[in-house]
Design an enzyme around this catalytic site. Structure first.
Site, PDB file in Angstrom:
ATOM      1  N   SER A 241       4.770   8.796  -2.733  1.00  0.00           N
ATOM      2  CA  SER A 241       4.252   9.610  -1.802  1.00  0.00           C
ATOM      3  C   SER A 241       4.700  10.893  -1.517  1.00  0.00           C
ATOM      4  CB  SER A 241       3.930   8.863  -0.370  1.00  0.00           C
ATOM      5  OG  SER A 241       3.039   9.612   0.195  1.00  0.00           O
TER       6      SER A 241
ATOM      7  N   ASP B  50      -6.941   4.847  -2.127  1.00  0.00           N
ATOM      8  CA  ASP B  50      -5.768   5.493  -1.472  1.00  0.00           C
ATOM      9  C   ASP B  50      -6.232   6.964  -1.555  1.00  0.00           C
ATOM     10  OD1 ASP B  50      -3.485   6.766  -0.491  1.00  0.00           O
ATOM     11  OD2 ASP B  50      -2.440   6.595  -2.421  1.00  0.00           O
TER      12      ASP B  50
ATOM     13  N   HIS C  47      -2.336   2.562   0.021  1.00  0.00           N
ATOM     14  CA  HIS C  47      -0.824   3.226   0.324  1.00  0.00           C
ATOM     15  C   HIS C  47       0.087   2.270   0.855  1.00  0.00           C
ATOM     16  CE1 HIS C  47       0.456   7.395   0.072  1.00  0.00           C
ATOM     17  NE2 HIS C  47       1.315   7.040   1.097  1.00  0.00           N
TER      18      HIS C  47
END
Length: 365
Positions: free
Chosen positions: A199, A302, A332
């Site tokens: 991320s 996601d 996610h």
């Protein structure tokens, strides 16, 4: 021949197979089973999340931007539980001093009793640049070292909004330069050091690599061998298309929370020459061309998957070797938050295979 497949947000399979029709059929069936398992696990994971969690996290980030950190500190504490390490994994903590004067803590994971140089992955945790810690990424770092003959050095970089861009990135660059200047000190070797993250940590990994491109960075001494990226942020702004719209509510990372993360990280106007370090999709072709081989793993459902696919296309158009996998049905957080074991285990295996192949190839270049 290694089977490489990517799956869309649905279940379309793009695969390379060898061994005839029977082997291809078995591979398709195995991929379809993976899709079913990952979606089932992700659905259970989402159902088990506390009600209103994303909204509370968004509020915590927004309040911290305004100067009140009490809710954000609570979120940080919740993502900072002491880890349990696998048998056969040795852990050592140390600190370096960045050019800014900040102390940057690091944690080195090594296989017990390992001798000789091993591939080393510098790892940067996720958490929207605002939370996360050495502990929040410990599960992945530990599992990778327990699975493969590699070492991992996790970096505890400065967090926003107290330390907005470029503070966290500067810490990551300092850590990478320190390791690259003498990889033998960490049980690795020139050409065997990679960087990665999940991320926002993936964003920082790309930005660090962009800061060290071309092997001309005298302070680092050696180029990075590769990039390992899990659902990275490559556009630090609202996408308003693709999976941003389709999965922006209720899939582990809501759009309002991602927008709050962006505001916290980018407290000040970013100069044009730095835009590519904030949003790698805005980096020039000339700079992207210099990146090392990339492993990109995205979640099937996601908010960040569309921009990840766009980044892969940019890299491939610029001659960068990319292995891209979209894990079907997953959402996610599967790297740092337990609850999606099949996606997690698959990511560990893909990383182990990738690091071994890249460093062997790098050593021969």
């Amino acid at each position: 021949m290694m089977s490489r497949y990517a799956l869309s947000a649905g279940v379309m399979i793009l695969a390379a197979f060898s061994g005839g029709a029977d082997a291809a059929g078995e591979s398709v069936r195995a991929a379809e089973m993976d899709s079913v398992v990952m979606q089932r696990e992700a659905d259970a994971f989402l159902a088990g999340l506390p009600a209103g969690l994303q909204q509370r996290q968004t509020e915590a980030v927004e309040l911290a931007i305004a100067g009140d950190r009490h809710l954000l500190d609570a979120v940080r504490n919740s993502r900072n539980s002491a880890p349990e390490y696998s048998e056969g994994v040795e852990v050592e903590e140390f600190s370096i001093r960045a050019d800014s004067g900040r102390e940057v803590r690091m944690r080195l994971y090594s296989p017990d009793g390992a001798t000789g140089p091993l591939p080393l992955l510098i790892y940067l945790h996720g958490g929207g640049w605002t939370f996360g810690s050495l502990n929040s990424c410990a599960r992945f770092c530990d599992a990778l070292v327990a699975t493969a003959q590699v070492r991992v050095a996790a970096v505890d970089y400065s967090l926003a909004p107290e330390h907005p861009f470029p503070a966290g990135l500067d810490d990551c660059v300092a850590a990478a330069r320190y390791i690259l200047s003498d990889p033998a000190r960490f049980g690795s070797a020139p050409g065997c050091v990679s960087i990665g993250g999940d991320s926002s940590g993936g964003n920082l990994a790309i930005a660090t690599a962009l800061s060290l491109t071309g092997a001309g960075d005298a302070a680092s001494g050696q180029p990075l061998a590769s990039l390992v990226l899990f659902y990275p942020v490559v556009r630090a702004a609202a996408d308003d298309h693709g999976t941003w719209l389709e999965y922006g509510d209720g899939y582990g990372l809501d759009a309002p929370l991602m927008e709050a993360f962006n505001r916290a990280y980018l407290a000040d106007e970013v100069a044009d020459e730095a835009r590519g370090q904030v949003s790698p999709l805005e980096a020039t072709d000339e700079v992207l061309h210099q990146l090392p081989p990339v492993l990109m793993v995205n979640a099937g459902r996601d908010i960040l998957t569309t921009q990840g696919c766009e980044f892969v296309r940019r890299l491939e158009a610029n001659g960068v070797e990319v292995r891209h996998h979209i894990l079907p049905g997953s959402v996610h957080l599967f790297i740092t938050v337990s609850g999606q074991p099949h996606a997690f285990d698959t990511s560990v295996r893909l990383t182990a295979d990738f690091l071994g192949g890249v460093t062997r190839g790098g050593a021969n270049r």
